[in-house]
Design an enzyme around this catalytic site. Structure first.
Site, PDB file in Angstrom:
ATOM      1  N   ARG A  95       0.848  -1.088  -0.108  1.00 44.39           N
ATOM      2  CA  ARG A  95      -0.268  -0.002  -0.058  1.00 44.39           C
ATOM      3  C   ARG A  95       0.850   1.276  -0.049  1.00 44.39           C
ATOM      4  O   ARG A  95       2.019   1.037   0.235  1.00 44.39           O
ATOM      5  CB  ARG A  95      -1.091  -0.054   1.111  1.00 44.39           C
ATOM      6  CG  ARG A  95      -0.154   0.156   2.556  1.00 44.39           C
ATOM      7  CD  ARG A  95      -1.200   0.467   3.381  1.00 44.39           C
ATOM      8  NE  ARG A  95      -0.539   1.186   4.638  1.00 44.39           N
ATOM      9  CZ  ARG A  95      -0.935   0.990   5.997  1.00 44.39           C
ATOM     10  NH1 ARG A  95      -2.117   0.108   6.363  1.00 44.39           N
ATOM     11  NH2 ARG A  95      -0.389   1.238   7.027  1.00 44.39           N
ATOM     12  N   ASN A 144      -4.663   8.315   4.405  1.00 38.63           N
ATOM     13  CA  ASN A 144      -4.244   7.644   5.786  1.00 38.63           C
ATOM     14  C   ASN A 144      -2.787   7.940   6.076  1.00 38.63           C
ATOM     15  O   ASN A 144      -1.949   7.510   5.131  1.00 38.63           O
ATOM     16  CB  ASN A 144      -4.499   6.072   5.619  1.00 38.63           C
ATOM     17  CG  ASN A 144      -4.060   5.409   7.093  1.00 38.63           C
ATOM     18  OD1 ASN A 144      -5.230   5.537   8.081  1.00 38.63           O
ATOM     19  ND2 ASN A 144      -3.244   4.688   7.222  1.00 38.63           N
ATOM     20  N   GLU A 145      -2.728   8.453   7.116  1.00 43.62           N
ATOM     21  CA  GLU A 145      -1.274   8.994   7.488  1.00 43.62           C
ATOM     22  C   GLU A 145      -0.466   9.202   6.305  1.00 43.62           C
ATOM     23  O   GLU A 145       0.657   8.536   5.878  1.00 43.62           O
ATOM     24  CB  GLU A 145      -0.415   7.645   8.114  1.00 43.62           C
ATOM     25  CG  GLU A 145      -1.320   7.151   9.324  1.00 43.62           C
ATOM     26  CD  GLU A 145      -0.418   5.874   9.887  1.00 43.62           C
ATOM     27  OE1 GLU A 145       0.062   5.258   9.221  1.00 43.62           O
ATOM     28  OE2 GLU A 145      -0.691   5.732  11.139  1.00 43.62           O
ATOM     29  N   GLU A 201      -6.147   6.054  16.139  1.00 47.03           N
ATOM     30  CA  GLU A 201      -5.710   4.421  16.070  1.00 47.03           C
ATOM     31  C   GLU A 201      -4.884   4.432  17.414  1.00 47.03           C
ATOM     32  O   GLU A 201      -3.975   5.108  17.521  1.00 47.03           O
ATOM     33  CB  GLU A 201      -4.992   4.283  14.814  1.00 47.03           C
ATOM     34  CG  GLU A 201      -5.757   4.172  13.564  1.00 47.03           C
ATOM     35  CD  GLU A 201      -4.791   3.840  12.591  1.00 47.03           C
ATOM     36  OE1 GLU A 201      -3.422   3.097  12.661  1.00 47.03           O
ATOM     37  OE2 GLU A 201      -4.884   4.118  11.449  1.00 47.03           O
ATOM     38  N   TRP A 248       4.736  -4.834  13.262  1.00 48.48           N
ATOM     39  CA  TRP A 248       5.602  -4.343  12.420  1.00 48.48           C
ATOM     40  C   TRP A 248       6.993  -3.958  13.074  1.00 48.48           C
ATOM     41  O   TRP A 248       7.735  -3.362  12.200  1.00 48.48           O
ATOM     42  CB  TRP A 248       5.125  -2.999  11.422  1.00 48.48           C
ATOM     43  CG  TRP A 248       4.282  -2.369  12.383  1.00 48.48           C
ATOM     44  CD1 TRP A 248       2.812  -2.336  12.378  1.00 48.48           C
ATOM     45  CD2 TRP A 248       4.580  -1.209  13.326  1.00 48.48           C
ATOM     46  NE1 TRP A 248       2.439  -1.262  13.393  1.00 48.48           N
ATOM     47  CE2 TRP A 248       3.405  -0.522  13.876  1.00 48.48           C
ATOM     48  CE3 TRP A 248       6.070  -0.616  13.819  1.00 48.48           C
ATOM     49  CZ2 TRP A 248       3.412   0.507  14.531  1.00 48.48           C
ATOM     50  CZ3 TRP A 248       5.806   0.546  14.484  1.00 48.48           C
ATOM     51  CH2 TRP A 248       4.485   1.142  15.043  1.00 48.48           C
ATOM     52  N   GLU A 259      -1.129  -7.758   7.818  1.00 52.84           N
ATOM     53  CA  GLU A 259      -1.357  -7.309   9.244  1.00 52.84           C
ATOM     54  C   GLU A 259      -2.021  -8.467  10.261  1.00 52.84           C
ATOM     55  O   GLU A 259      -2.644  -8.046  11.069  1.00 52.84           O
ATOM     56  CB  GLU A 259      -2.016  -6.014   9.324  1.00 52.84           C
ATOM     57  CG  GLU A 259      -1.328  -4.894   8.655  1.00 52.84           C
ATOM     58  CD  GLU A 259      -1.536  -3.461   8.873  1.00 52.84           C
ATOM     59  OE1 GLU A 259      -3.025  -3.365   8.628  1.00 52.84           O
ATOM     60  OE2 GLU A 259      -0.967  -2.593   9.090  1.00 52.84           O
ATOM     61  N   LYS A 260      -1.650  -9.495   9.824  1.00 49.41           N
ATOM     62  CA  LYS A 260      -2.824 -10.571  10.373  1.00 49.41           C
ATOM     63  C   LYS A 260      -2.358 -10.831  11.970  1.00 49.41           C
ATOM     64  O   LYS A 260      -3.076 -11.371  12.723  1.00 49.41           O
ATOM     65  CB  LYS A 260      -2.578 -12.029   9.597  1.00 49.41           C
ATOM     66  CG  LYS A 260      -1.429 -12.478   9.261  1.00 49.41           C
ATOM     67  CD  LYS A 260      -1.667 -13.854   8.566  1.00 49.41           C
ATOM     68  CE  LYS A 260      -0.485 -14.308   7.712  1.00 49.41           C
ATOM     69  NZ  LYS A 260      -0.304 -13.318   6.700  1.00 49.41           N
ATOM     70  N   PHE A 261      -1.252 -10.581  12.168  1.00 50.70           N
ATOM     71  CA  PHE A 261      -0.656 -10.594  13.470  1.00 50.70           C
ATOM     72  C   PHE A 261      -0.626  -9.528  14.340  1.00 50.70           C
ATOM     73  O   PHE A 261      -0.282  -9.418  15.626  1.00 50.70           O
ATOM     74  CB  PHE A 261       0.877 -11.204  13.636  1.00 50.70           C
ATOM     75  CG  PHE A 261       1.290 -12.603  12.876  1.00 50.70           C
ATOM     76  CD1 PHE A 261       0.306 -13.659  13.318  1.00 50.70           C
ATOM     77  CD2 PHE A 261       2.030 -12.694  11.720  1.00 50.70           C
ATOM     78  CE1 PHE A 261       0.400 -14.675  12.643  1.00 50.70           C
ATOM     79  CE2 PHE A 261       1.946 -13.836  11.212  1.00 50.70           C
ATOM     80  CZ  PHE A 261       1.292 -15.167  11.589  1.00 50.70           C
TER      81      PHE A 261
HETATM   82  C1  GLA Z   1      -1.000   2.466  10.847  1.00 47.87           C
HETATM   83  C2  GLA Z   1      -2.073   2.439   9.706  1.00 47.87           C
HETATM   84  C3  GLA Z   1      -3.022   1.536   9.986  1.00 47.87           C
HETATM   85  C4  GLA Z   1      -2.342   0.193  10.414  1.00 47.87           C
HETATM   86  C5  GLA Z   1      -1.425   0.239  11.602  1.00 47.87           C
HETATM   87  C6  GLA Z   1      -0.776  -0.866  12.053  1.00 47.87           C
HETATM   88  O1  GLA Z   1      -1.303   3.375  11.903  1.00 47.87           O
HETATM   89  O2  GLA Z   1      -2.979   3.583   9.610  1.00 47.87           O
HETATM   90  O3  GLA Z   1      -3.661   1.145   8.706  1.00 47.87           O
HETATM   91  O4  GLA Z   1      -1.477  -0.416   9.365  1.00 47.87           O
HETATM   92  O5  GLA Z   1      -0.478   1.278  11.528  1.00 47.87           O
HETATM   93  O6  GLA Z   1      -0.102  -0.571  13.506  1.00 47.87           O
END
Ligand code: GLA
Length: 668
Positions: free
Chosen positions: A115, A153-154, A310, A318, A358-360
């Site tokens: 992404r 997003n971010e 979040e 990660w 991100e499954k974990f």
């Molecule tokens: C970021 C993203 C989310 C996700 C989280 C995982 O903050 O905005 O989509 O990937 O990290 O910690």
């Protein structure tokens, strides 16, 4: 006192998280909304990465599934924070517009399959984000479930800088706009050095990989340009939404965990500030970094209530080692954000993903299901937040400002500085940490803003300081303020050029000194500082100071500056300027702050160690938010009612090890 003009149309504290129904069956959707109700969830963020499933080919939209999801949520009383999915353009977009892919400094073109941003300077990308934002706003601008827009997003993560030909072209245009003439650009960039003089705009590139260190002023401008381009993408989407929808618009920041965007400038563009925060497992006192992120988020939003968009219920996925949160830790994290101004407590994400990268990652509803500890804590937190409705809209007040200036950080992070041991992150954390341990609530601030409301201004890492901003700090001291400045500050101007008069010259009125030479220490070397018969420990850095009006308070015992001043105090006008010219350890900084508080008239709240206490001030009451990080119970002296437990007292509350309390009390 309160400002909720642009707050989403919601009752109480918002609670919920990112919701990805596109990863699940319709049967699961029905289970989701039932469980959301059980947990007290009232807001979910939808659609953030769903571009490929909404716009299936250029200009062809499939809203059917999204209509159904939003209607289902609405029927169940759950509001929607609707995402624009522009942080993950579809495969068809990159196939049609391969030139929109991001290029790194070494020429690598980043491919599809993860992404991340397309080139923020790509005209095709700009057109596509406006198209999808417009389509979403036209369709859902009037939907009663949609109370907030979540753009992108971010920004800047995972990539912000782009060195593609489109970006280079846009950089040149940006430079022309900024400088007007090549002569002005050559002067600002100091291109006489190493023969970099430009005779045509077309010869200027992005600061891509080169045989040696690239011109630092060029790199600093490229950082400004990158921030500008990303922000223009946000503004384009925001304005497209505003044309069709009236709900407030935000985009999620990453406060002190991302450095590509100047959040002060972004704070002026959003309707509401929102932030994502994740603990760093390697930081064994992550609660301090968390508090810092929350204070920074509140500050870039001008003190208004903000959205924690979040955080995690437990481990992320990660980091090299992803440490699960222990019982009670999630609530301590959430309530710390709330204590520092958040009126919305949201997570990534609602239901853990079975597939993908991100499954974990933990979630509100983990793979282990509702029989799990995490789920029980999620339900408990929802219930607790339900009892905190009245806290909403109250505000945090601070007597101390810590300077936080992204431009200065960008400049300090460039190569060939006097010592790799000197970083802004390390010093800001050290100074903030001492204030946190002392129970002193802080705002973050820019050096050029009105600082007159603060008793103390702390500058732990102001490497780049514009002359006008230095004058602001000098005036602040002259008018009675107390200023505490750490070493390697006021070194360069806005072009990363050393100040005329030498290091520190613009702050000479406030500090009463100049820095003749930097004297970094060798790796691992420590040094001692003598102060009133006590010995403090330092390392990494000393300076050769020339005192004009400052008094030496403490001197170096050893090292290249042995016998010379290490810490100074300067009376200037009605105020005082302190300077610490070496990297003191925590105990040394504690001594410095004790002396500085006395000058500034700041009283420390005497709380037990590990009990973090912040007060939010409401129209009718104050709310003392207490978070006990210790393994022992702690007593909070306060009179009122604990809204979390319902207990009332005229004297004090015992807060169990690891527990939280929110005491409603009369105005303090
Ligand atoms: C970021 C993203 C989310 C996700 C989280 C995982 O903050 O905005 O989509 O990937 O990290 O910690």
């Amino acid at each position: 006192m309160t400002s909720h003009e642009r707050w989403p149309d919601l009752q109480g504290i918002a609670y919920g998280g990112d919701y990805t129904p596109e990863q699940w069956s319709r049967e699961t959707w029905r289970e989701d909304v039932a469980l959301m109700r059980d947990a007290g969830v009232n807001l979910v963020s939808v659609g953030i990465f769903a571009w490929a499933l909404i716009e299936t080919a250029e200009g062809e939209f499939d809203f059917a599934w999204l209509d159904d999801v939003i209607d289902l949520l609405h029927e169940n009383g759950i509001s929607v924070d609707l995402g624009t999915p522009t942080a993950s353009p579809p495969a068809w977009f990159f196939a049609q517009h391969p030139e929109s892919r991001v290029q790194t400094a070494d020429g690598t073109i980043l491919g599809f399959g993860a992404r991340g941003m397309a080139s923020p300077s790509s005209p095709a990308y700009r057109a596509a984000i406006v198209r999808i934002a417009t389509a979403l706003a036209e369709r859902y601008g009037d939907h009663p479930a949609v109370v907030l827009w979540h753009v992108h997003n971010e920004y800047g993560v995972p990539v912000g800088e782009d060195y593609s030909p489109q970006s280079v072209q846009a950089f040149r245009d940006w430079l022309r706009e900024k400088y007007g003439t090549l002569e002005a650009l050559n002067a600002a960039w100091g291109t006489a050095f190493w023969g970099q003089h430009y005779t045509a705009w077309e010869h200027i590139g992005a600061p891509a990989a080169a045989p040696s260190v690239v011109n630092p002023a060029q790199r600093l401008d490229f950082a400004r340009f990158t921030d500008h381009q990303l922000r223009q993408c946000f503004i384009a989407e925001r304005d497209a939404i505003r044309a069709h929808a009236s709900q407030p618009i935000t985009t999620n920041f990453m406060a002190n965990q991302s450095w590509t965007t100047d959040l002060w400038a972004w704070g002026r563009e959003v309707d509401i500030v929102s932030d994502d925060h994740y603990l760093w497992a390697a930081d064994t006192e992550g609660e301090i970094g968390l508090a810092m992120a929350a204070d920074l988020t509140r500050s870039v939003g001008g003190g208004a209530p903000w959205i924690l968009m979040e955080h995690s219920t437990s481990a992320v996925n990660w980091q090299p080692r992803n440490i699960a949160k222990r019982p009670g830790e999630m609530a301590r994290n959430s309530l710390t954000h709330l204590g520092r101004g958040a009126d919305a407590i949201l997570f990534f994400q609602w239901r853990a993903s079975r597939s993908g990268a991100e499954k974990f990652h933990s979630a509100m509803l983990p793979h282990a299901g509702t029989g799990s500890r995490v789920w029980r804590e999620v339900v408990d937190l929802g219930a607790a937040l339900g009892r905190l409705c009245e806290v909403r809209g109250s505000r945090v007040a601070a007597d101390v400002a810590v300077l936080w200036d992204f431009e200065s950080f960008w400049a300090q992070d460039l190569e060939w500085r006097p010592s790799v041991d000197v970083t802004h992150k390390e010093r800001i954390r050290a100074y903030y940490e001492q204030l946190w341990r002392d129970g002193v609530t802080v705002d973050f601030a820019l050096p050029g803003q009105d600082l007159s409301g603060y008793k103390l201004v702390v500058a732990p890492a102001q490497y780049l300081l514009r002359v006008a901003d230095a004058e602001n700090l000098n005036r602040y001291v002259e008018n009675g303020g107390t200023l505490l400045v750490s070493f390697f500050s006021a070194v360069v101007d806005e072009n990363d050029a050393v100040h005329i008069g030498g290091f520190g010259a613009p702050l000479e009125p406030a500090l009463g000194l100049r820095v003749e030479e930097f004297l970094p220490l060798r790796e691992g070397e420590s040094s001692r500082v003598s102060w009133d018969g006590r010995e403090l420990t330092a390392d990494a850095w000393q300076e050769d100071l020339v005192l004009t009006t400052a008094q030496a308070v403490a001197a170096h015992v050893d090292g290249p500056s042995a016998g010379a001043p290490a810490i100074t105090r300067n009376a200037h006008g009605r105020g005082v300027g302190w300077y610490v010219s070496t990297r003191l350890d925590a105990a040394g900084l504690a001594d410095v702050f004790t002396a500085v508080y006395a000058d500034a008239g700041i009283e420390r709240a005497a709380q037990p160690a590990g009990l973090e206490v912040v007060t939010r001030h409401g129209a009718d009451a104050d709310y003392v938010v207490a978070v006990n990080h210790a393994d022992e119970p702690a007593t909070l002296v306060a009179r009122g009612v604990d809204l979390v437990s319902g207990a009332a007292s005229d004297e004090g509350f015992e807060i169990a090890a690891g527990a939280v309390a929110v005491i409603r009390t009369t105005h303090q």
